[in-house]
Write an enzyme that holds these catalytic residues in place. Structure first.
Site, short mmCIF file in Angstrom:
data_model
loop_
_atom_site.label_atom_id
_atom_site.label_comp_id
_atom_site.label_asym_id
_atom_site.label_seq_id
_atom_site.Cartn_x
_atom_site.Cartn_y
_atom_site.Cartn_z
N CYS A 86 32.09 43.17 45.92
CA CYS A 86 33.39 43.19 46.61
C CYS A 86 33.58 44.54 47.31
O CYS A 86 32.89 44.85 48.27
CB CYS A 86 34.51 42.86 45.63
SG CYS A 86 36.07 42.44 46.45
N HIS A 103 32.90 37.91 43.26
CA HIS A 103 32.83 38.58 41.96
C HIS A 103 32.03 37.76 40.95
O HIS A 103 32.62 36.92 40.25
CB HIS A 103 34.25 38.77 41.40
CG HIS A 103 35.03 39.84 42.05
ND1 HIS A 103 35.08 41.13 41.57
CD2 HIS A 103 35.80 39.83 43.17
CE1 HIS A 103 35.86 41.87 42.35
NE2 HIS A 103 36.31 41.11 43.33
N GLU A 108 31.06 38.53 38.13
CA GLU A 108 31.42 38.86 36.75
C GLU A 108 32.68 38.14 36.27
O GLU A 108 32.94 38.07 35.07
CB GLU A 108 31.58 40.38 36.59
CG GLU A 108 32.89 40.98 37.08
CD GLU A 108 33.07 41.03 38.60
OE1 GLU A 108 32.12 40.66 39.34
OE2 GLU A 108 34.16 41.41 39.06
#
Ligand code: NAG
Ligand code: NAG
Ligand code: NAG
Ligand code: NAG
Length: 328
Positions: free
Chosen positions: A136, A248, A250
């Site tokens: 990001c 993202h 994660e």
């Protein structure tokens, strides 16, 4: 040299033009990944008014690396270049996480990222394989750093707070990031809303072209923002083992703020693993080590305990908090 490694080297030259790095036979099976911390947002700062914290790392990035078979060392902001040079010699790659840090804060994430980006180029130029992964904001930093311009020259305002599929480029299978990706992972990325987006800026093809950055960076996929703007979703450097994703990876596994509607489906969790698995494997090609176990232990993130910031309303569900900036 084994035939296997000759094939690997041939594959490198085939897939990545100017890729000058030839690796030894042995992969590092104890990789350690540095994660760059960043200055507190007002939001995170307001959660700890009595503490002297000045930087943090969202634990989701740490856990993502750990589940891919590596350990994490936090990299602090506000240090001088010798700190970053020293730490890069001991670790096997760096992640620039997402967040809301400014590009123009002095001695913050921006200055630290610039040191690391330049030092990593020096290492790679000297034949010392050293990968970087930007997520990001971290991805945007990588491209802005290459441009030598300010962010306003490279990023456009956009709006993307959704789970989206990827639209791959025609030759994405020739990229390092995707050439060994399992077919089912690619099929899911293409067809399901599994990448978590949370950004108000985008990098688009036109900016890359205008600033002559296509010499350096190869986009490998795109997504569309809420107004239909086609933005770069994944990218890799043509010369260095530097990678970026606008989404993202994660969050599907580790960030749970319900109002954000991050996908947590089985296929999303499984598919997003691919990106950090890939990056940790890149880090296995680095042969940096700490001097000894005691030094390694002193640096590892296990010396810190994450805080449950999700209970305080943060979209980063757990955070590692760090004390005042160092020596700059
Ligand atoms: C914050 O720093 C001040 C000045 O060094 C110190 O007196 C205080 O104890 C610190 N607060 C905490 C919570 O550590
Ligand atoms: C930093 O950049 C922001 C825009 O991102 C701008 O509003 C602000 O004035 C800048 N600050 C300085 C000190 O240049
Ligand atoms: C994917 O990108 C191509 C151009 O590269 C475009 O023609 C196509 O419409 C895009 N598909 C989607 C689903 O956005
Ligand atoms: C891109 O390269 C062209 C040709 O070398 C040059 O004329 C142009 O000024 C460059 N653009 C930027 C934004 O640097």
């Amino acid at each position: 040299m084994a035939i296997g490694s000759l094939l690997v080297i041939a594959a490198y030259f085939y897939h990545c033009e100017a890729f000058a790095v030839v690796q030894g036979d042995v992969l590092n099976e104890r990789p350690i990944v540095g994660i760059l911390s960043q200055e507190l947002s007002l939001r995170v700062h307001s959660m700890f008014p009595k503490e002297n914290y000045t930087s943090y790392i969202s634990a989701s990035f740490v856990k993502d690396v750990e589940k891919s078979g590596a350990r994490v060392v936090p990299i602090l902001i506000g240090r001088d270049r010798s700190y970053y040079r020293n730490i890069l010699r001991k670790i096997n790659g760096v992640i620039f996480p997402g967040g809301v840090s400014k590009f123009n804060n002095t001695n913050g994430y921006a200055d630290a990222a610039k040191h690391i980006y330049e030092l990593a180029q020096e290492l790679n130029d000297a034949g010392d394989y050293f990968p970087i992964f930007g997520t990001c904001l971290g991805f945007q930093f990588l491209v802005v750093l290459t441009s030598g311009r300010g962010p306003e020259a490279i990023r456009i305002k956009c709006r993307s707070y959704e789970n989206l599929p990827l639209n791959f480029t025609q030759d994405f299978r020739k990229s390092r990031m995707f050439h060994e990706a399992p077919k089912d992972i690619i099929r899911i990325l293409k067809n399901k809303d599994v990448t978590v987006n949370s950004h108000g800026f985008c990098i688009v093809d036109e900016s890359l072209k205008y600033h002559n950055l296509t010499k350096y960076w190869r986009p490998t996929s795109y997504s569309n923002d809420e107004y239909g703007v086609r933005f770069i979703a994944s990218i890799e450097h043509k010369r260095y083992p530097f990678y970026g994703v606008q989404f993202h990876p994660e969050k599907a596994s580790f960030d749970w703020k319900s109002s954000k509607h991050y996908t947590h489906s089985f296929v999303a969790v499984r598919t997003n693993r691919y990106f950090v698995d890939f990056f940790v494997n890149e880090c296995r090609k680095s042969q940096h080590f700490f001097a000894n176990a005691a030094e390694e232990n002193a640096y590892l993130i296990y010396n810190y305990a994450p805080k449950f910031t999700g209970a305080m309303g943060s979209s980063y569900f757990q955070c590692y908090m760090f004390e005042p900036r160092g020596n700059v």
